[in-house]
Motif scaffolding. Structure first.
Motif, PDB file in Angstrom:
ATOM      1  N   ASN A 123       0.869  -1.177   0.000  1.00 23.44           N
ATOM      2  CA  ASN A 123       0.000   0.000   0.000  1.00 23.44           C
ATOM      3  C   ASN A 123       0.907   1.228   0.000  1.00 23.44           C
ATOM      4  OD1 ASN A 123      -2.737  -1.395   0.546  1.00 23.44           O
ATOM      5  ND2 ASN A 123      -1.430  -2.189   2.177  1.00 23.44           N
ATOM      6  N   LEU A 124       0.656   2.168  -0.908  1.00 18.51           N
ATOM      7  CA  LEU A 124       1.579   3.281  -1.126  1.00 18.51           C
ATOM      8  C   LEU A 124       1.028   4.589  -0.585  1.00 18.51           C
ATOM      9  CD1 LEU A 124       2.617   2.534  -4.836  1.00 18.51           C
ATOM     10  CD2 LEU A 124       3.658   1.669  -2.717  1.00 18.51           C
ATOM     11  N   LEU A 125       1.835   5.259   0.218  1.00 14.75           N
ATOM     12  CA  LEU A 125       1.462   6.533   0.818  1.00 14.75           C
ATOM     13  C   LEU A 125       2.446   7.599   0.331  1.00 14.75           C
ATOM     14  CD1 LEU A 125      -0.252   8.141   2.884  1.00 14.75           C
ATOM     15  CD2 LEU A 125       1.332   7.355   4.665  1.00 14.75           C
ATOM     16  N   PHE A 126       1.930   8.573  -0.433  1.00 17.27           N
ATOM     17  CA  PHE A 126       2.762   9.657  -0.970  1.00 17.27           C
ATOM     18  C   PHE A 126       2.488  10.922  -0.168  1.00 17.27           C
ATOM     19  CE2 PHE A 126       1.832   6.695  -4.402  1.00 17.27           C
ATOM     20  CZ  PHE A 126       3.104   6.398  -4.878  1.00 17.27           C
ATOM     21  N   LEU A 127       3.546  11.601   0.243  1.00 15.94           N
ATOM     22  CA  LEU A 127       3.415  12.777   1.096  1.00 15.94           C
ATOM     23  C   LEU A 127       4.099  13.980   0.462  1.00 15.94           C
ATOM     24  CD1 LEU A 127       2.643  14.052   3.859  1.00 15.94           C
ATOM     25  CD2 LEU A 127       4.876  13.271   4.709  1.00 15.94           C
ATOM     26  N   GLU A 128       3.369  15.103   0.372  1.00 14.22           N
ATOM     27  CA  GLU A 128       3.958  16.361  -0.090  1.00 14.22           C
ATOM     28  C   GLU A 128       4.482  17.111   1.125  1.00 14.22           C
ATOM     29  OE1 GLU A 128       2.009  17.540  -4.281  1.00 14.22           O
ATOM     30  OE2 GLU A 128       0.768  18.126  -2.554  1.00 14.22           O
ATOM     31  N   SER A 129       5.802  17.151   1.252  1.00 20.23           N
ATOM     32  CA  SER A 129       6.430  17.720   2.440  1.00 20.23           C
ATOM     33  C   SER A 129       7.702  18.460   2.043  1.00 20.23           C
ATOM     34  CB  SER A 129       6.750  16.577   3.415  1.00 20.23           C
ATOM     35  OG  SER A 129       7.445  17.038   4.547  1.00 20.23           O
ATOM     36  N   PRO A 130       7.996  19.573   2.737  1.00 22.87           N
ATOM     37  CA  PRO A 130       7.272  20.200   3.841  1.00 22.87           C
ATOM     38  C   PRO A 130       6.108  21.051   3.335  1.00 22.87           C
ATOM     39  CG  PRO A 130       9.218  21.478   3.358  1.00 22.87           C
ATOM     40  CD  PRO A 130       9.276  20.259   2.454  1.00 22.87           C
ATOM     41  N   ALA A 131       5.454  21.756   4.251  1.00 22.77           N
ATOM     42  CA  ALA A 131       4.373  22.665   3.865  1.00 22.77           C
ATOM     43  C   ALA A 131       4.910  23.670   2.858  1.00 22.77           C
ATOM     44  CB  ALA A 131       3.830  23.391   5.095  1.00 22.77           C
ATOM     45  N   GLY A 132       4.080  23.978   1.851  1.00 20.63           N
ATOM     46  CA  GLY A 132       4.519  24.838   0.759  1.00 20.63           C
ATOM     47  C   GLY A 132       4.848  24.050  -0.486  1.00 20.63           C
ATOM     48  N   VAL A 133       4.973  22.730  -0.344  1.00 22.61           N
ATOM     49  CA  VAL A 133       5.208  21.852  -1.485  1.00 22.61           C
ATOM     50  C   VAL A 133       3.868  21.328  -1.975  1.00 22.61           C
ATOM     51  CG1 VAL A 133       6.238  19.684  -2.264  1.00 22.61           C
ATOM     52  CG2 VAL A 133       7.497  21.176  -0.692  1.00 22.61           C
ATOM     53  N   GLY A 134       3.614  21.435  -3.283  1.00 23.17           N
ATOM     54  CA  GLY A 134       2.375  20.921  -3.851  1.00 23.17           C
ATOM     55  C   GLY A 134       1.153  21.541  -3.213  1.00 23.17           C
ATOM     56  N   TYR A 135       0.255  20.691  -2.741  1.00 27.06           N
ATOM     57  CA  TYR A 135      -0.968  21.162  -2.093  1.00 27.06           C
ATOM     58  C   TYR A 135      -0.780  21.442  -0.607  1.00 27.06           C
ATOM     59  CZ  TYR A 135      -3.478  19.302  -6.229  1.00 27.06           C
ATOM     60  OH  TYR A 135      -3.935  19.038  -7.497  1.00 27.06           O
ATOM     61  N   SER A 136       0.318  20.982  -0.018  1.00 27.22           N
ATOM     62  CA  SER A 136       0.547  21.203   1.417  1.00 27.22           C
ATOM     63  C   SER A 136       0.704  22.697   1.686  1.00 27.22           C
ATOM     64  CB  SER A 136       1.791  20.446   1.878  1.00 27.22           C
ATOM     65  OG  SER A 136       1.607  19.053   1.761  1.00 27.22           O
ATOM     66  N   TYR A 137       0.227  23.137   2.846  1.00 33.80           N
ATOM     67  CA  TYR A 137       0.205  24.577   3.085  1.00 33.80           C
ATOM     68  C   TYR A 137       0.510  24.920   4.537  1.00 33.80           C
ATOM     69  CZ  TYR A 137      -4.397  23.887   5.254  1.00 33.80           C
ATOM     70  OH  TYR A 137      -5.421  23.468   6.074  1.00 33.80           O
ATOM     71  N   THR A 138       0.769  26.193   4.759  1.00 39.06           N
ATOM     72  CA  THR A 138       0.901  26.753   6.098  1.00 39.06           C
ATOM     73  C   THR A 138       0.172  28.079   6.139  1.00 39.06           C
ATOM     74  OG1 THR A 138       2.441  27.588   7.786  1.00 39.06           O
ATOM     75  CG2 THR A 138       3.119  27.800   5.478  1.00 39.06           C
TER      76      THR A 138
END
Length: 458
Positions: A123-138
Motif C-alpha cells: 500500500n503506497l502513501l505519498f506525502l507532499e512535504s514540507p508545507a509549501g510543497v504541492g498542495y501542502s500549506y501553512t
C-alpha cells in the motif's frame, strides 16, 4: 443510504476505543474517482490533509493508493514514498510518473495504469512535504522561509502519528520508507526519529522495519568527489576542469561553496552542453527546462523532465482534479507546481552527512537498501559508492551482476547491514527509466532477498 449505514456500523463497532471520528475522517478522504481515470482501477484511493502544527496552521497533503483487491491489501505492508528537492512533490514524481498506479497522459487530462506499480506489492502513501510543497500549506508565511531538515522530519513524523489515528487499520502493520535524491536526507532522518521514539515501546503503532533510497544525497564530501569523477570518466568535462573542481570544491560545504568552486561548476556546465544531467543518454524535453537550478547542490537543475513534469503541472491544476483529491481547500495564492519556487531556496539546515544515521540504524538491525541508476550525473553511482565505502562495512557478497530475463539488469554488493544495487540504463528516477527492474528491486527489498533476477512475476 447504504454507505451511511455502513459508516454508522463501523463507528458503532469502534466507539468503545474512540476511533469513530478517525474513521469518519477516513471516509471523507476516500476518492470516488479521479478525472480521466481509466475504467480498470481496482484499488481504493484516499487523499486529503493532516494537520502537523496547530499553532502555525501547517497541514500536509497525502495520497494513499492501496493494493488491488485481488492482492489482499490487508495483508500488504505500508510504504511511505518521499521525493526531495528540497521542495519537490512526491505526488508529481513518485506517484504520477514513477511507482504509483496511475500516470498522466500527454494531454494532461487523462490517466493510464502503470503495469509496474509498486502498489501490487504494498500500500503506497505519498506525502507532499514540507508545507509549501504541492498542495501542502501553512497559514504562517514565515514558515516558507525557515524550513530545513530538522523541521521537515518533525512535521513528517507528526503527520504519520496523526495519519495512523485516521487509518487505524494500518497501526502495527509492517512499515517502510523509500525515496530518492534529496530524500536521501529526508528518509534517514525520519527513520531515525521513528526508531528513537519507538525505543522501549512494546508493539509500536509505527511498526518501522527499514528504508530504501535511490540516487540519494548522502554525504557532502563523497557526493562532491563521486560526482566530479563521474563527469570526468563519462567524458562530460575536460581534464583541466576536473582538476579545478577537485582543487576548489572538494572538502568545502556544498551549501555555501567558495567562489572558485562556483566558477568551476559554471565551466563544467558549459562543457557538458545541452544534455539532461538527470539522464545523460536521453534527450531533454526542452533545453530551457534543464537549466532550472533546483536544490541545495549547485549542479542540481530541476527534476527529471522528459516532459512528464509538464503533464503533471497541467493535471494537478485542473479544478475538477483538485476537487476529487479534496485538495487546495484553502485556495492557495499560487498554482500547484511540481517543485516549489520558495521551499528549498531558503533551506535553513542541512547536515553535511547522513552516514552517522546509517551507522545507528544499521546497528539497530533495521533493513537498509541503497540503489543507483547508472546514467544519472546529478547524484551519480560513484558518489553513492564512495559514501557506502566510508561506512567501512564488512562485505558478505562481493560485486556481482543481477539478471532480468537473462540480461544483466545491474550489479549488487551485500554488506553487513546494507545492500547496494545498481540499475543499468536508469537515470535519477530509476522507476521512471527502468520500471520493470525497479519493481524487481522493490520486491527483493520487501523479501530481503539478494538480487538474482526474475522471469515472470506480475
Amino acid at each position: 443510504m447504504a454507505n451511511s449505514f455502513l459508516l454508522f456500523a463501523v463507528c458503532f463497532t469502534f466507539v468503545v476505543v474512540g476511533t469513530c471520528k478517525s474513521l469518519s475522517d477516513q471516509e471523507k478522504d476516500k476518492i470516488d474517482q479521479l478525472p480521466g481515470q481509466p475504467a480498470n482501477v481496482d484499488f481504493a484511493q484516499y487523499s486529503g490533509y493532516v494537520t502537523v502544527n496547530q499553532t502555525s496552521g501547517r497541514a500536509l497533503f497525502y495520497w494513499l493508493t492501496e493494493s488491488p483487491a485481488s492482492r489482499d491489501p490487508k495483508s500488504r505492508p505500508l510504504l511511505l514514498w518521499l521525493n526531495g528537492g528540497p521542495g519537490c512533490s512526491s505526488v508529481a514524481y513518485g506517484a504520477a510518473e514513477e511507482i504509483g498506479p496511475l500516470h498522466i497522459n500527454s494531454d494532461g487530462k487523462t490517466l493510464f495504469t502503470n503495469p509496474y506499480s509498486w502498489n501490487k506489492l504494498a500500500n503506497l502513501l505519498f506525502l507532499e512535504s514540507p508545507a509549501g510543497v504541492g498542495y501542502s500549506y501553512t497559514n504562517t508565511t514565515s514558515d516558507l522561509y525557515s524550513f530545513g531538515d530538522a523541521r521537515t522530519a518533525e512535521d513528517s513524523y507528526a503527520f504519520l502519528v496523526n495519519w495512523f489515528e485516521r487509518f487505524p487499520q494500518y497501526k502495527h502493520r509492517d512499515f517502510y520508507i523509500a525515496g530518492e535524491s534529496y530524500a536521501g536526507h529526508y528518509v534517514p532522518q525520519l527513520s531515525q526519529l521513528i526508531y528513537r521514539r519507538n525505543k522501549g515501546v512494546k508493539n509500536p503503532v509505527i511498526n518501522f522495519k527499514g528504508f530504501m533510497v535511490g540516487n540519494a544525497v548522502t554525504d557532502d564530501y563523497n557526493d562532491y568527489v563521486g560526482t566530479f569523477e563521474y563527469w570526468w570518466t563519462h567524458g562530460l568535462i575536460s581534464d583541466s576542469t576536473y582538476k579545478s573542481l577537485q582543487k576548489s570544491c572538494e572538502g568545502s560545504s556544498s551549501e555555501h561553496p567558495p567562489i572558485e568552486c562556483i566558477r568551476a561548476l559554471g565551466t563544467a556546465e558549459m562543457e557538458q552542453g545541452r544534455i539532461d544531467p538527470y539522464s545523460i543518454y536521453t534527450k531533454p524535453c526542452g533545453y530551457t527546462s534543464t537549466l532550472k537550478r533546483r536544490g541545495r547542490y549547485p549542479w542540481m537543475r530541476g527534476a527529471y523532465d522528459p516532459c512528464t513534469e509538464n503533464y503533471a503541472n497541467q493535471y494537478f491544476n485542473l479544478p475538477e482534479v483538485q476537487k476529487a483529491f479534496h485538495a487546495n481547500i484553502t485556495k492557495l495564492s499560487y498554482p500547484w507546481k511540481t517543485c516549489s519556487d520558495i521551499v528549498g531556496g531558503y533551506w535553513t539546515d542541512s547536515p553535511l552527512s547522513m552516514l552517522p544515521i546509517y551507522k545507528e540504524l544499521i546497528a539497530a538491525g533495521l533493513r537498509v537498501w541503497v540503489f543507483s541508476g547508472d546514467t544519472d550525473s546529478v547524484v551519480p553511482l560513484t558518489a553513492t559508492r564512495y559514501s557506502i565505502d566510508a561506512l567501512n562495512l564488512s562485505t558478505i557478497a562481493n560485486w556481482y551482476p543481477w539478471y532480468d530475463n537473462g540480461k544483466v539488469a545491474g550489479w549488487s554488493q551485500i554488506y553487513k547491514g546494507l545492500t547496494f544495487v545498481t540499475v543499468t540504463g536508469a537515470g535519477h528516477e530509476v522507476p521512471l527509466h527502468r520500471p520493470r527492474q525497479a519493481f524487481i528491486l522493490f520486491r527483493s527489498f520487501l523479501e530481503n532477498k539478494a538480487m538474482e533476477g526474475s522471469q515472470s512475476f506480475i
